[in-house]
Write a protein that holds these residues in place. Structure first.
Motif, short mmCIF file in Angstrom:
data_model
loop_
_atom_site.label_atom_id
_atom_site.label_comp_id
_atom_site.label_asym_id
_atom_site.label_seq_id
_atom_site.Cartn_x
_atom_site.Cartn_y
_atom_site.Cartn_z
N GLY A 139 0.81 -1.22 0.00
CA GLY A 139 0.00 0.00 0.00
C GLY A 139 0.83 1.26 0.00
N PHE A 140 1.77 1.34 0.91
CA PHE A 140 2.53 2.56 1.15
C PHE A 140 3.54 2.83 0.03
N ILE A 141 4.15 1.76 -0.51
CA ILE A 141 5.15 1.91 -1.58
C ILE A 141 4.61 1.41 -2.91
N GLY A 142 3.94 0.25 -2.90
CA GLY A 142 3.51 -0.40 -4.13
C GLY A 142 2.55 0.42 -4.97
N MET A 143 1.52 0.95 -4.34
CA MET A 143 0.52 1.71 -5.10
C MET A 143 1.10 2.98 -5.72
N PRO A 144 1.84 3.79 -4.97
CA PRO A 144 2.44 4.96 -5.60
C PRO A 144 3.38 4.59 -6.76
N LEU A 145 4.14 3.51 -6.58
CA LEU A 145 5.07 3.08 -7.62
C LEU A 145 4.34 2.71 -8.90
N LEU A 146 3.30 1.88 -8.77
CA LEU A 146 2.59 1.43 -9.97
C LEU A 146 1.86 2.57 -10.66
N GLN A 147 1.36 3.52 -9.87
CA GLN A 147 0.72 4.68 -10.50
C GLN A 147 1.75 5.49 -11.27
N GLN A 148 2.93 5.65 -10.72
CA GLN A 148 3.97 6.42 -11.37
C GLN A 148 4.49 5.70 -12.62
N LEU A 149 4.62 4.38 -12.54
CA LEU A 149 5.20 3.60 -13.63
C LEU A 149 4.19 3.30 -14.74
N TYR A 150 2.95 2.96 -14.36
CA TYR A 150 1.99 2.46 -15.34
C TYR A 150 0.66 3.21 -15.34
N GLY A 151 0.59 4.36 -14.66
CA GLY A 151 -0.61 5.17 -14.69
C GLY A 151 -1.78 4.53 -13.97
N ASN A 152 -3.00 4.94 -14.37
CA ASN A 152 -4.20 4.45 -13.70
C ASN A 152 -4.39 2.95 -13.87
N GLU A 153 -3.95 2.40 -15.00
CA GLU A 153 -4.07 0.95 -15.19
C GLU A 153 -3.23 0.21 -14.14
N GLY A 154 -2.01 0.68 -13.92
CA GLY A 154 -1.17 0.06 -12.90
C GLY A 154 -1.76 0.21 -11.51
N MET A 155 -2.36 1.37 -11.25
CA MET A 155 -3.00 1.59 -9.95
C MET A 155 -4.13 0.60 -9.72
N LEU A 156 -4.94 0.34 -10.74
CA LEU A 156 -6.04 -0.61 -10.61
C LEU A 156 -5.53 -2.02 -10.28
N TYR A 157 -4.43 -2.42 -10.91
CA TYR A 157 -3.86 -3.74 -10.61
C TYR A 157 -3.33 -3.78 -9.16
N SER A 158 -2.73 -2.66 -8.74
CA SER A 158 -2.21 -2.62 -7.37
C SER A 158 -3.35 -2.66 -6.34
N VAL A 159 -4.49 -2.10 -6.71
CA VAL A 159 -5.67 -2.13 -5.84
C VAL A 159 -6.10 -3.58 -5.57
N ILE A 160 -6.16 -4.38 -6.63
CA ILE A 160 -6.55 -5.79 -6.48
C ILE A 160 -5.50 -6.54 -5.68
N TYR A 161 -4.23 -6.31 -6.00
CA TYR A 161 -3.15 -6.99 -5.28
C TYR A 161 -3.22 -6.65 -3.78
N ASN A 162 -3.49 -5.39 -3.48
CA ASN A 162 -3.54 -4.97 -2.08
C ASN A 162 -4.74 -5.57 -1.35
N LEU A 163 -5.84 -5.80 -2.06
CA LEU A 163 -6.98 -6.47 -1.44
C LEU A 163 -6.61 -7.90 -1.03
N ALA A 164 -5.86 -8.59 -1.89
CA ALA A 164 -5.38 -9.93 -1.55
C ALA A 164 -4.45 -9.87 -0.34
N TYR A 165 -3.60 -8.85 -0.32
CA TYR A 165 -2.71 -8.65 0.82
C TYR A 165 -3.51 -8.51 2.13
N GLN A 166 -4.54 -7.68 2.09
CA GLN A 166 -5.35 -7.46 3.28
C GLN A 166 -5.97 -8.76 3.79
#
Length: 288
Positions: free
Chosen positions: A93-120
């Motif tokens: 959440g703290f590092i992964g989401m900002p990174l994916l948004q910076q690297l891959y834009g909103n599409e990357g952010m959406l993937y990080s959202v799903i990944y973070n839900l699995a993490y939770q």
């Protein structure tokens, strides 16, 4: 900047903590909502399903691998618990989401959202049970998290015809745009508090960092390439898998008085080594 400001005490420990809370409870959820305004693409919708499957598969495999390995290492029972959670649960959440948004834009952010839900789901079930010996209230822990609420709303919006009007989406983008500089400043603050001499002679945090920053992401990359997964989705999953151990591990260890020092060392060392490992991982992604 964060490193220098914290060293000079311009950013205090209390202010650093408040910045972290502000990022997690306000900026991150708003950034997640802003990512939902991406133009609907059926292929991305399918990739959201795939990202959930990939993330869940990672956690299942990582749990099995590190559980088996930990039984053959010279670790006390409490050290084994911390080895497991710091090796499995990254700072998604703290590092992964900002990174994916910076690297891959909103599409990357959406993937990080799903990944973070699995993490939770895995953290508040397996993680809490491992350290405490008892189950936490999984539904309450997950559903009351601001990031989880924003994630569910963002997925619903993305899969629906609704999109935020321009004044709202622009505001979301402005506030959500703070996520990268704020997270980098806070990481700099955390790195300024690392005492490298205390880390060098302890092999356990090094082993955690080896799995977190090298073994798991490289394995994920090879599997993604073998399966022929699309590049943006595959690279997003690799980056999320190659992040340092998450700060929540330290909070959990402190809560149940379970090898807090080991947990803090594992998080600190892996975060410090990320400065080297992440650029190398990104270069490797382009090569393979």
């Amino acid at each position: 900047m964060g490193y220098i400001l914290r060293k000079r005490n311009i950013i205090s420990q209390e202010f650093q903590h408040d910045l972290g809370d502000f990022l997690i409870t306000v900026v991150l959820p708003i950034s997640i909502l802003g990512s939902a305004n991406e133009v609907y693409d059926p292929s991305i919708s399918m990739n959201l399903v795939y990202s959930g499957i990939i993330a869940s598969a990672y956690y299942v495999i990582a749990i099995l691998v590190l559980t088996i390995l930990s039984r053959h290492l010279p670790l006390s029972e409490n050290s084994r618990k911390i080895f497991l959670i710091t090796g499995i649960f990254a700072n998604t959440g703290f590092i992964g989401m900002p990174l994916l948004q910076q690297l891959y834009g909103n599409e990357g952010m959406l993937y990080s959202v799903i990944y973070n839900l699995a993490y939770q789901l895995f953290f508040f079930s397996f993680g809490v049970k491992t350290v405490s010996g008892k189950k936490d209230n999984l539904v309450k822990s997950v559903l009351l998290d601001p990031g989880t609420i924003a994630s569910i709303v963002a997925i619903v919006i993305f899969c629906s015809p609704f999109r935020f009007p321009a004044p709202v989406s622009n505001s979301l983008d402005l506030v959500g745009g703070m996520i990268v500089p704020l997270s980098m400043i806070i990481i700099g603050c955390k790195l300024s508090q690392i005492r490298l001499k205390e880390l060098i002679l302890d092999w356990k945090p090094w082993l955690v960092s080896l799995f977190r920053l090298m073994v798991f992401p490289i394995t994920m990359l090879l599997i993604m390439r073998i399966l022929g997964v699309g590049k943006t989705l595959a690279d997003s999953m690799v980056v999320m898998t190659g992040l340092p151990a998450g700060a929540l591990n330290v909070i959990l260890a402190e809560k149940y008085h379970c090898e807090e020092e080991f947990a803090a060392k594992a998080v600190s060392l892996s975060t410090f080594l990320m400065i080297i490992s992440l650029p190398l991982l990104m270069a490797f992604l382009e090569m393979v």
